[in-house]
Design an enzyme around this catalytic site. Structure first.
Site, PDB file in Angstrom:
ATOM      1  N   LYS A 113     -46.288 -32.953 120.187  1.00 43.17           N
ATOM      2  CA  LYS A 113     -47.592 -33.460 120.640  1.00 43.17           C
ATOM      3  C   LYS A 113     -47.916 -33.109 122.082  1.00 43.17           C
ATOM      4  O   LYS A 113     -49.056 -33.239 122.499  1.00 43.17           O
ATOM      5  CB  LYS A 113     -47.661 -34.991 120.462  1.00 43.17           C
ATOM      6  N   LYS A 193     -49.297 -33.014 106.849  1.00 44.17           N
ATOM      7  CA  LYS A 193     -49.669 -34.352 106.380  1.00 44.17           C
ATOM      8  C   LYS A 193     -51.138 -34.685 106.675  1.00 44.17           C
ATOM      9  O   LYS A 193     -51.705 -34.206 107.658  1.00 44.17           O
ATOM     10  CB  LYS A 193     -48.734 -35.423 106.931  1.00 44.17           C
ATOM     11  N   LYS A 196     -55.570 -38.852 110.425  1.00 44.11           N
ATOM     12  CA  LYS A 196     -56.862 -39.405 110.868  1.00 44.11           C
ATOM     13  C   LYS A 196     -57.533 -38.532 111.903  1.00 44.11           C
ATOM     14  O   LYS A 196     -58.731 -38.450 111.969  1.00 44.11           O
ATOM     15  CB  LYS A 196     -56.676 -40.747 111.578  1.00 44.11           C
TER      16      LYS A 196
HETATM   17  N1  AQP Z   1     -50.315 -38.616 105.389  1.00 48.60           N
HETATM   18  C1  AQP Z   1     -49.688 -39.766 105.317  1.00 48.60           C
HETATM   19  N2  AQP Z   1     -49.067 -40.125 104.176  1.00 48.60           N
HETATM   20  C2  AQP Z   1     -48.418 -41.308 104.090  1.00 48.60           C
HETATM   21  N3  AQP Z   1     -48.340 -42.191 105.095  1.00 48.60           N
HETATM   22  C3  AQP Z   1     -48.941 -41.877 106.248  1.00 48.60           C
HETATM   23  N4  AQP Z   1     -49.047 -42.519 107.426  1.00 48.60           N
HETATM   24  C4  AQP Z   1     -49.764 -41.757 108.279  1.00 48.60           C
HETATM   25  N5  AQP Z   1     -50.138 -40.619 107.685  1.00 48.60           N
HETATM   26  C5  AQP Z   1     -49.635 -40.650 106.428  1.00 48.60           C
HETATM   27  C6  AQP Z   1     -48.499 -43.836 107.712  1.00 48.60           C
HETATM   28  O1  AQP Z   1     -49.558 -44.668 108.140  1.00 48.60           O
HETATM   29  C7  AQP Z   1     -49.057 -45.603 109.097  1.00 48.60           C
HETATM   30  C8  AQP Z   1     -49.953 -45.641 110.281  1.00 48.60           C
HETATM   31  O2  AQP Z   1     -49.970 -44.394 110.929  1.00 48.60           O
HETATM   32  P1  AQP Z   1     -50.341 -44.303 112.455  1.00 48.60           P
HETATM   33  O3  AQP Z   1     -51.727 -44.725 112.653  1.00 48.60           O
HETATM   34  O4  AQP Z   1     -49.351 -45.037 113.258  1.00 48.60           O
HETATM   35  O5  AQP Z   1     -50.218 -42.835 112.910  1.00 48.60           O
HETATM   36  P2  AQP Z   1     -49.784 -41.533 112.242  1.00 48.60           P
HETATM   37  O6  AQP Z   1     -48.530 -41.691 111.471  1.00 48.60           O
HETATM   38  O7  AQP Z   1     -49.757 -40.516 113.316  1.00 48.60           O
HETATM   39  O8  AQP Z   1     -51.012 -41.331 111.237  1.00 48.60           O
HETATM   40  P3  AQP Z   1     -52.201 -40.322 111.306  1.00 48.60           P
HETATM   41  O9  AQP Z   1     -53.160 -40.691 110.272  1.00 48.60           O
HETATM   42  O10 AQP Z   1     -51.674 -38.933 111.278  1.00 48.60           O
HETATM   43  O11 AQP Z   1     -52.861 -40.613 112.703  1.00 48.60           O
HETATM   44  P4  AQP Z   1     -53.101 -39.652 113.926  1.00 48.60           P
HETATM   45  O12 AQP Z   1     -53.885 -38.500 113.378  1.00 48.60           O
HETATM   46  O13 AQP Z   1     -53.882 -40.488 114.893  1.00 48.60           O
HETATM   47  O14 AQP Z   1     -51.768 -39.239 114.475  1.00 48.60           O
HETATM   48  C9  AQP Z   1     -47.645 -45.188 109.449  1.00 48.60           C
HETATM   49  O15 AQP Z   1     -46.764 -46.049 108.765  1.00 48.60           O
HETATM   50  C10 AQP Z   1     -47.540 -43.802 108.907  1.00 48.60           C
HETATM   51  O16 AQP Z   1     -46.220 -43.470 108.512  1.00 48.60           O
END
Ligand code: AQP
Length: 328
Positions: A113, A193, A196
């Protein structure tokens, strides 16, 4: 016997998507009867990448309403906003003072990151804050996906280090393994993956996407060569990902789905997936709309959880500060 303590969180970095729902939120809803559950809106973590303040604030409240709409029950779970509990940053500071810099620099997430965010100290120290989050609530289990495994290992190691240096204070958390963290992949790229903050909105189905948007996004989702609907992660990653989504929402097995879609084309499969998603997301969206209008209720829920979380977190922090030798 007291229930084991479970803690997890979500960053208010966008509208949660079906990956967040299936990989995390839905599981939290299912386990909240069996664990003393803490769900944290991880806003302190979110600012390790710069945010626009007005939008950031809106997203934080939006995510609270959405988590409730998905079934997080404030009678069963403590749903709180991380930055409202100052003990998190205070304990993180103490833990920072016993953390070797090299360990943080080696973290895969930091390496990945840092180019996106610039090599800011917050991004480097993020696992220390995460350790504080977990240790403050005497958490027994945390769900971890592959990308978080290193961070949990770090939290365990730092807790042990503190305990041996200053005396028994923290519970050593365990990973709650299994399917709790199955990965949903991007609809535009099944090898990465769903996220968001993906630049391309066709990467994800947000929980608040309208039926029209869901139709459009599923239509444009990439598929694999061939035409058979078959679960083959290696050779058919896009179809496997859509089958993962289908299976999780319909609670059917891959075997059942392969039979159901044996004679059907990719287009027909996508149409049925679309209808399934609309049917599952519409009730959540309805509930979300009602809740987001009821500001008083949201404030009350947040106030109650803040009181409860603060009490527990402050008690642990005090124990840690006494052990370190602070004047209390
Ligand atoms: N693609 C995914 N499949 C399954 N689980 C997922 N999680 C995230 N993406 C997937 C799970 O959602 C929870 C919250 O995630 P987070 O908001 O802490 O951040 P993240 O893991 O970084 O999720 P994003 O959506 O990819 O957010 P951004 O883009 O902001 O970094 C966690 O339990 C995660 O495992």
């Amino acid at each position: 016997m007291p229930k084991p303590v479970f803690l997890s969180g979500i960053q208010p970095t966008g509208v949660p998507h079906i990956g967040n729902y299936l990989g995390a939120i839905k599981k939290w809803v299912e386990i909240q009867d069996n664990y003393e559950t803490f769900i944290m809106v991880a806003d302190l973590h979110a600012i390790t990448i710069p945010r626009e303040p007005k939008e950031f604030k809106e997203k934080t409240l939006e995510i609270v309403a959405l988590l409730l709409a998905c079934g997080i029950d404030p009678k069963k779970s403590t749903l709180f906003i991380q930055s409202q509990i100052p003990a998190h940053t205070e304990l993180a500071w103490i833990l920072n003072t016993i953390t070797p810099l090299g360990e943080l620099e080696r973290m895969t997430q930091f390496k990945e990151k840092k180019d996106r965010a610039g090599a800011l100290a917050g991004l480097l120290n993020y696992p220390v804050l995460q350790a504080a989050d977990i240790l403050l609530y005497k958490t027994n289990v945390v769900p971890v996906g592959e990308d978080q495994f290193q961070h949990l290992e770090f939290a365990r190691a730092i807790a042990k280090k503190f305990n041996s240096k200053f005396g028994e204070t923290f519970i050593i958390p365990e990973a709650l393994s299994d399917k709790i963290t199955s990965r949903i992949m991007g609809l535009d790229n099944p090898n990465k993956k769903m996220s968001k903050s993906a630049k391309n909105p066709n990467n994800y189905i947000a929980l608040l996407d309208s039926p029209e948007i869901i139709r459009k996004k599923i239509k444009s989702a990439v598929t694999d060569s061939g035409k058979e609907i078959k679960y083959d992660r290696e050779n058919k990653p896009a179809i496997a990902n859509m089958l993962d989504i289908y299976a999780a929402f319909s609670e059917k097995t891959f075997g059942q789905l392969e039979i159901e879609f044996r004679e059907k084309s990719y287009a027909e499969f996508k149409e049925e997936l679309t209808e399934l998603l609309i049917a599952k997301l519409t009730p959540i969206q309805k509930k979300y709309k009602e809740l987001s209008k009821n500001k008083n209720l949201l404030e009350k829920i947040l106030e109650n959880s803040k009181t409860k979380a603060s009490k527990i977190a402050n008690k642990t922090l005090l124990e840690a500060k006494e052990k370190v030798g602070f004047i209390i």
